[in-house]
Design a protein around this motif. Structure first.
Motif, PDB file in Angstrom:
ATOM      1  N   ALA A  84       0.835  -1.205   0.000  1.00 52.32           N
ATOM      2  CA  ALA A  84       0.000   0.000   0.000  1.00 52.32           C
ATOM      3  C   ALA A  84       0.868   1.253   0.000  1.00 52.32           C
ATOM      4  O   ALA A  84       0.546   2.251  -0.656  1.00 52.32           O
ATOM      5  CB  ALA A  84      -0.932  -0.006   1.208  1.00 52.32           C
ATOM      6  N   SER A  92      -4.208  -1.597  -0.787  1.00 56.57           N
ATOM      7  CA  SER A  92      -4.893  -0.541  -0.034  1.00 56.57           C
ATOM      8  C   SER A  92      -6.294  -0.989   0.360  1.00 56.57           C
ATOM      9  O   SER A  92      -6.713  -0.803   1.514  1.00 56.57           O
ATOM     10  CB  SER A  92      -4.976   0.741  -0.876  1.00 56.57           C
ATOM     11  OG  SER A  92      -3.685   1.278  -1.096  1.00 56.57           O
ATOM     12  N   LEU A 114      -7.541   4.775   2.653  1.00 52.02           N
ATOM     13  CA  LEU A 114      -7.086   3.660   1.806  1.00 52.02           C
ATOM     14  C   LEU A 114      -8.162   3.260   0.795  1.00 52.02           C
ATOM     15  O   LEU A 114      -7.856   2.974  -0.370  1.00 52.02           O
ATOM     16  CB  LEU A 114      -6.713   2.463   2.682  1.00 52.02           C
ATOM     17  CG  LEU A 114      -5.425   2.598   3.499  1.00 52.02           C
ATOM     18  CD1 LEU A 114      -5.373   1.532   4.590  1.00 52.02           C
ATOM     19  CD2 LEU A 114      -4.199   2.491   2.594  1.00 52.02           C
ATOM     20  N   LYS A 117      -8.243   5.735  -2.062  1.00 53.51           N
ATOM     21  CA  LYS A 117      -7.164   5.505  -3.028  1.00 53.51           C
ATOM     22  C   LYS A 117      -7.500   4.334  -3.949  1.00 53.51           C
ATOM     23  O   LYS A 117      -7.268   4.398  -5.164  1.00 53.51           O
ATOM     24  CB  LYS A 117      -5.852   5.235  -2.293  1.00 53.51           C
ATOM     25  CG  LYS A 117      -5.270   6.465  -1.606  1.00 53.51           C
ATOM     26  CD  LYS A 117      -4.018   6.127  -0.816  1.00 53.51           C
ATOM     27  CE  LYS A 117      -3.454   7.372  -0.132  1.00 53.51           C
ATOM     28  NZ  LYS A 117      -2.292   7.054   0.723  1.00 53.51           N
TER      29      LYS A 117
END
Length: 210
Positions: A84, A92, A114, A117
């Motif tokens: 990640a 992620s 996360l 993303k």
């Protein structure tokens, strides 16, 4: 052909991490070769030692499942953290799933970051998971419109659960303009993929003639 090309690349460059990762993937999925999780893990580890984010992500999932190696949640999380940090969207997403059950506000905040993303990288499961958080107002301000937008993107990326969630919002007119006919189309698509909730909702619509 992919196996042969990866092997040829390694003959030319013994540090070709991408070729190592590809061999790991082929063994992991049984593509062109017999499925062999242990061999997959060995190739992934070689690639991970050279910094390959995809290999780190795959190793993390294998460690969490105890596939090709002893089960180790701590090691699995550590590999996902490394992947990640290198920007791997799959890592992620999966790291966020590990953080979501936590009661810690900082863990939830990080999970949202996360997931965002991963959603930006068009990972449909991440878009669905983030949409659920927006719908419930967990870790973020409740925003049905944003939830609908994320569910619709997940649906476009092939997620049957995204299709179901978006269809429910469409049917109820929550966060998006109401449309029973469009909701029915999304329920039908998800039902065709075997989603039991969609099959149930579609059956109820048909029985009611709506």
């Amino acid at each position: 052909t992919a196996f042969r090309e990866a092997t040829l690349r390694l003959e030319k460059n013994k540090d070709d991490a991408a070729a190592m990762t590809l061999l790991g993937e082929l063994y992991n999925q049984g593509l062109g070769v017999a499925t062999d999780p242990k061999k997959a893990a060995e190739w992934y580890k070689l690639a991970a030692a050279r910094g390959d984010a995809h290999a780190l992500s795959s190793l993390g999932l294998m460690a969490l499942d105890g596939r090709g190696m002893d089960k180790s949640p701590a090691q699995g999380k550590a590999w996902l953290e490394q992947a990640a940090a290198k920007g791997n969207p799959v890592a992620s997403y999966n790291l966020a799933l590990l953080l979501l059950p936590s009661e810690s506000g900082s863990d939830l905040e990080r999970a949202v970051d996360l997931l965002q993303k991963a959603a930006d990288a068009e990972i449909p499961d991440a878009q669905h998971a983030l949409g659920v958080l927006y719908l419930k107002g967990r870790g973020v301000e409740r925003d049905a419109t944003e939830a609908a937008r994320l569910f619709e993107r997940a649906a476009r990326n092939g997620s049957s659960v995204g299709e179901v969630e978006y269809a429910i919002l469409l049917f109820n007119g929550e966060g998006v303009a109401p449309s029973e006919s469009q909701a029915a189309r999304y329920f039908r698509r998800a039902a065709a993929k075997g989603n039991a909730i969609a099959q149930n909702r579609l059956a109820r619509l048909l029985a009611a003639g709506r």
